[in-house]
Write an enzyme that holds these catalytic residues in place. Structure first.
Site, PDB file in Angstrom:
ATOM      1  N   GLY A  90       0.812  -1.227   0.083  1.00 14.96           N
ATOM      2  CA  GLY A  90       0.006  -0.143   0.061  1.00 14.96           C
ATOM      3  C   GLY A  90       0.842   1.141   0.006  1.00 14.96           C
ATOM      4  O   GLY A  90       1.941   1.266   0.172  1.00 14.96           O
ATOM      5  N   GLY A 126       6.438   8.225   6.620  1.00 11.22           N
ATOM      6  CA  GLY A 126       5.590   8.679   5.506  1.00 11.22           C
ATOM      7  C   GLY A 126       6.196   9.948   4.663  1.00 11.22           C
ATOM      8  O   GLY A 126       5.619  10.453   4.043  1.00 11.22           O
ATOM      9  N   ARG A 176       3.019  14.181  -7.781  1.00 13.16           N
ATOM     10  CA  ARG A 176       3.144  13.070  -9.010  1.00 13.16           C
ATOM     11  C   ARG A 176       1.951  13.186  -9.920  1.00 13.16           C
ATOM     12  O   ARG A 176       0.846  13.116  -9.264  1.00 13.16           O
ATOM     13  CB  ARG A 176       3.765  11.785  -8.462  1.00 13.16           C
ATOM     14  CG  ARG A 176       3.780  10.635  -9.864  1.00 13.16           C
ATOM     15  CD  ARG A 176       4.493   9.555  -9.203  1.00 13.16           C
ATOM     16  NE  ARG A 176       3.779   8.724  -8.273  1.00 13.16           N
ATOM     17  CZ  ARG A 176       4.195   7.603  -7.771  1.00 13.16           C
ATOM     18  NH1 ARG A 176       5.473   7.159  -8.149  1.00 13.16           N
ATOM     19  NH2 ARG A 176       3.553   7.006  -7.052  1.00 13.16           N
ATOM     20  N   ASP A 252       4.544  -4.308  -7.425  1.00 16.31           N
ATOM     21  CA  ASP A 252       3.981  -3.082  -6.907  1.00 16.31           C
ATOM     22  C   ASP A 252       4.525  -1.709  -7.614  1.00 16.31           C
ATOM     23  O   ASP A 252       4.129  -0.629  -7.790  1.00 16.31           O
ATOM     24  CB  ASP A 252       3.994  -2.852  -5.466  1.00 16.31           C
ATOM     25  CG  ASP A 252       5.638  -2.889  -4.918  1.00 16.31           C
ATOM     26  OD1 ASP A 252       6.308  -3.979  -5.340  1.00 16.31           O
ATOM     27  OD2 ASP A 252       6.037  -1.937  -4.615  1.00 16.31           O
TER      28      ASP A 252
END
Length: 505
Positions: A90, A126, A176, A252
């Site tokens: 994720g 993060g 992005r 991924d």
């Protein structure tokens, strides 16, 4: 007062069931400062933003200010990382703000990277460091200029806060833009949970968003597998054509849209070596330059495994049909690869011996440790000189171009054996001038060379963004000879060579 929204959001992924994503908001940062904003891309996306209001842009693209209509979320996915399956990965440091429809009518994701932890952060902070943000900005925009399908850079912001890796580094946030962030690993997330309804919902979503023509296919999910395989075969062939090594082609990191994504430890070949590896985390060379096509096929096989229950109720029949796609992947890649390299040596037509001609050049380049980019660019110069005419001055120019092509790029005896074969083959093309023009349109003069990226990052860490901005300018027109950027076309000196690149996490 503004009458138009800043972003015309229409967030289709947020409307999918809750198990597809987790709602999460960016964490505010102390002192955001805008590094770069991609005004032309913003205009294409229909964003109503004032380029001169840098404080406002910094607030938005750091995550401090959430634009109206945003529905921030972290996407759930799984993935094979260096061949090892992880059932839950994720978005650990990425937050999807939402989606807009661009000027061409294509739906685009707008995502912040480094805007704080998510439920998928797995004890991570993060956050992103400045260096990887600058690398991704440069390489993604360079890939777009080179004509390679890739995610795009909309903005970069320094957060004013440190991040802690091996050392303390300046924090940054990267914005992005992607056709979507659905990956092979997204399908694996639902397959690992035997969630057939989730797989069907995801497949229908991807077809609706990317491949609407497949809705009427007799077997739409098999057709989806075929289309994704086709896109990946073509994408990897184009990577090889510019000497690009992704560095971490895990499932991924493979989009079903066919875009290049996640420019972590990526790099470009200097001297040609088919087994070249730069990534510090690829100790076994799994993702070496030459291995990328086989890995892409392996990744498509993992997608095929996920789709088997949807392809056919009879498992044996589904396996047979999926294996057919995998077989055709190899055929498609070979066709795409030779098409790329034919053009690189000036050939528009097809002859049976073309692959041998290309391989002969590559073998000589490998033996001579030839610079990949400069070899093909100087071969284009040689083609231009040969097309100029038959006068004495033209012959002198041809000899100079030939010497420039050979010197420092391959052993003379190899060149003396290969060049006549190439000239003989080129003579069967309709136009020498056309061949030369073709070569100059596909063989870049400038790529984002590894040492230039490192120079830009090092200077930025010292507070100087000048080298970053100049490199970004240099890669915007890679097929043009611009004297002011001539130094960016040069091979690195031995002491400048980059031997290892590093992941941004």
């Amino acid at each position: 007062m503004r009458n138009k929204p800043l972003f015309k959001f229409d967030n289709s992924y947020a409307r999918l069931p809750e198990r597809f994503h987790a709602s999460v908001y960016p964490e505010a940062v102390r002192g955001p400062t805008l590094i770069k904003f991609n005004g032309p891309l913003a205009k294409n996306l229909g964003l109503d933003l004032d380029e001169d209001d840098t404080a406002r842009l910094a607030a938005i693209f750091s995550g401090n200010v959430l634009p109206p209509g945003a529905e921030p979320l972290a996407m759930a996915y799984a993935g094979h990382q260096f061949g090892n399956f992880q059932p839950q990965l994720g978005d650990g440091r990425a937050i999807l703000l939402g989606e807009v429809v661009d000027a061409a009518g294509i739906r685009r994701d707008i995502q912040l990277k480094g805007a704080g932890p998510t439920p998928f952060s797995r004890r991570g902070d993060g956050r992103a460091a400045l260096g990887p943000v600058l690398r991704e900005y440069i390489v993604s925009e360079a890939m777009a200029a080179l004509g390679i399908p890739a995610t795009r850079a909309l903005a970069a912001v320094i957060t004013g806060e440190p991040v802690y890796r091996e050392t303390t580094l300046p924090g940054a946030v990267f914005t992005r833009v992607a056709a979507s962030h659905v990956r092979v690993g997204t399908f694996q997330f639902f397959a690992a949970r035997e969630d057939i309804d989730g797989l069907r919902t995801l497949s229908d979503y991807v077809i609706d968003r990317h491949y609407a023509d497949l809705k009427t296919a007799e077997k739409p999910y098999l057709a989806l597998l075929e289309r994704v395989a086709e896109r990946q075969a073509e994408l990897v062939a184009r990577w090889l054509g510019i000497g690009f090594i992704h560095g971490v082609v895990n499932t991924d990191n493979v989009t079903v849209s066919g875009e290049t994504i996640d420019f972590g430890p990526c790099a470009f070949l200097d001297e040609y070596d088919p087994m070249k590896v730069f990534s510090s985390i690829d100790a076994q060379g799994r993702y070496a330059y030459r291995n990328q096509p086989g890995i892409a096929q392996w990744n498509i096989a993992r997608l095929a495994e996920c789709l088997l229950p949807l392809i056919d109720a009879d498992q044996d029949a589904a396996v047979d049909q999926a294996n057919g796609v995998l077989k055709r992947f190899g055929e498609r890649f070979q066709a795409a690869w030779i098409a790329v390299f034919r053009r690189k040596i000036g050939l528009n037509s097809e002859e049976p011996g073309d692959a041998d001609l290309v391989q002969g050049l590559l073998a000589a380049m490998h033996e001579g440790r030839a610079d990949f980019t400069l070899t093909f660019r100087r071969l284009a110069d040689l083609a231009s000189a040969q097309a100029a005419g038959d006068g004495k001055a033209d012959e002198q120019a041809r000899l100079q171009a030939e010497a420039a092509f050979v010197e420092g790029f391959m052993p003379w005896e190899k060149a003396e054996a290969w060049l006549p074969l190439w000239r003989e083959r080129l003579a069967r093309e309709p136009s020498a001038a056309g061949a030369a023009a073709l070569m100059r349109s596909v063989n870049p003069a400038i790529i984002p060379r590894n040492h230039r990226i490192e120079e830009a990052i090092s200077a930025a860490l010292d507070g100087d963004l000048g080298p970053f901005n100049r490199l970004l300018d240099a890669v915007q027109a890679p097929y043009e000879d611009r004297p002011e950027f001539a130094a960016y076309a040069e091979s690195p000196r031995d002491e400048q060579r980059v031997l290892r690149t590093f992941c941004g996490t």
